[in-house]
Design a protein around this motif. Structure first.
Motif, short mmCIF file in Angstrom:
data_model
loop_
_atom_site.label_atom_id
_atom_site.label_comp_id
_atom_site.label_asym_id
_atom_site.label_seq_id
_atom_site.Cartn_x
_atom_site.Cartn_y
_atom_site.Cartn_z
N LYS A 52 0.81 -1.23 0.00
CA LYS A 52 0.00 0.00 0.00
C LYS A 52 0.83 1.27 0.00
O LYS A 52 0.34 2.33 -0.32
N SER A 139 -7.91 -0.97 3.24
CA SER A 139 -8.46 -0.89 1.89
C SER A 139 -7.34 -1.16 0.86
O SER A 139 -6.18 -0.85 1.11
N ASN A 141 -6.10 0.06 -1.80
CA ASN A 141 -5.61 1.13 -2.66
C ASN A 141 -4.22 1.53 -2.21
O ASN A 141 -3.82 1.23 -1.08
N SER A 147 -10.36 4.68 -2.25
CA SER A 147 -10.61 3.26 -1.96
C SER A 147 -11.28 2.58 -3.15
O SER A 147 -12.11 3.17 -3.82
N HIS A 228 -6.59 11.46 2.73
CA HIS A 228 -7.14 10.23 2.17
C HIS A 228 -8.04 10.54 1.00
O HIS A 228 -8.50 11.66 0.84
#
Ligand code: AMP
Ligand code: MG
Length: 330
Positions: A52, A139, A141, A147, A228
């Protein structure tokens, strides 16, 4: 590394084998797609953070296939919160509780608590059961990206970084789980989601506090310490349709290629303008919002999202849209 996409039993069986061997795979849930690792294996959990590109001081949620397994990873459960488990599990609610020692620091960012969730998505729960261990997952991503709510969204970010994506179609809820801290006397929402504070208060018959102010050492909810859900193009929230149209026309004049995200009922006011239909009703808007942001950043260079409202699930959706817009309003 080649990244395979497999659906159904085939994906579940292969994915579970990879996780048992200490690897990382992406899997669907009703909220968003997750990056799964054996929660008991610190090296596997480190590999999730590496895939990630996420800082290690942001904890992962532990996913179980059966709510009866919650005592395997938590301790000292306060019975007064039992109604929450009955009402919302399986489902899009994560409960933060005191952790057992078997959950390594890598999962919890060194906190004494662990976030636990029991997904209701059938593929998710079959996959977790096949792994035979609790699954630590954020998540799926890249850190700071939107996400993923489809296997293709995951592929765009994780191609070459993980061996397998289990394809379970589109996520039904569409935004991350509600995170609720139940370690104190009063339950505290650390991240809003499809299970709203009102719904929780109704089930408990008690006040629910929202998180206020103070940033902790290890960020208890995403978006407090890190940016985010950021699309790759500029994004703003429009007060109403009139201001969305205003902004759209201004961007056009500046040579931009804007797009408006709005509820279906507002489309007739936007004829001749490029729009993405978020659907009808809060649940559908929630399900579609990330797909719309993904699509918007691909086909336009300026996203204008109408303000979707301040109560219930719409408020949770706006929590994400406001982050995507970096708080910018027109
Ligand atoms: P993600 O859904 O991928 O953004 O990551 C999981 C999120 O769950 C974290 O960023 C935290 O906000 C939340 N979380 C997980 N475990 C805990 C915990 N023990 N305490 C507070 N928040 C948690
Ligand atoms: Mg995330």
């Amino acid at each position: 590394m080649k990244t395979e996409i497999l659906s159904g039993k085939e994906g579940i069986i292969k994915g579970a084998a990879i996780v048992r061997a200490g690897g990382v795979v992406a899997f669907p849930t009703e909220t968003v797609y997750g990056l799964a690792a054996n929660a008991y294996n610190p090296d596997a959990v480190r590999a999730v953070f590496a895939a990630k590109g996420r800082p290690m001081d942001n904890p992962l949620i532990v996913h179980l296939s059966d709510k009866r397994d919650i005592p395997q990873v938590t301790r000292g459960f306060d019975r007064k919160y039992e109604a929450l488990i009955n009402a919302f599990m399986p489902g899009p609610l994560t409960l933060v509780m005191p952790r057992k020692e078997n959950i390594p620091d890598e999962v919890t960012a060194g906190l004494n608590t662990v976030g636990v969730r029991v997904p209701s998505n059938k593929t998710a729960s079959e996959f977790i059961a096949a792994c035979g261990v609790p699954i630590a997952a954020p998540s799926a991503n890249l850190s700071t990206r939107i996400s993923p709510t489809t296997a293709m969204h995951v592929y765009e970010d994780m191609k070459g970084r993980i061996p397998l994506i289990i394809d379970g179609g589109e996520c039904n809820v569409g935004i991350e789980s509600t995170v609720l801290d139940i370690t104190g006397d009063v339950p505290v929402v650390l991240r809003p989601g499809a299970v709203t504070a009102e719904m929780i208060a109704a089930v408990l018959g008690a006040d629910v506090k929202s998180h206020t102010g103070k940033v902790l050492a290890a960020a208890p909810a995403p978006g407090m310490k890190y940016k985010h859900y950021a699309p790759s193009c500029e994004c703003v929230v429009a007060e109403n349709i009139a201001s969305a149209i205003n902004c759209y026309e201004r961007q056009k004049e500046e040579g931009k290629d804007p797009i408006i995200l709005c509820r279906r009922e507002h489309l007739p006011q936007l004829i001749g303008k490029r729009c993405i239909d978020l659907g009808e009703g809060d649940a559908e808007v929630c399900r579609n919002v990330y797909s719309a942001l993904h699509r918007g950043e691909k086909i336009a260079d300026f996203i204008i999202c109408e303000d979707l409202g301040a109560s219930g699930v719409a408020a949770s959706v706006m929590n994400r849209v406001n982050k995507a817009a970096g708080g910018k309003r027109v």
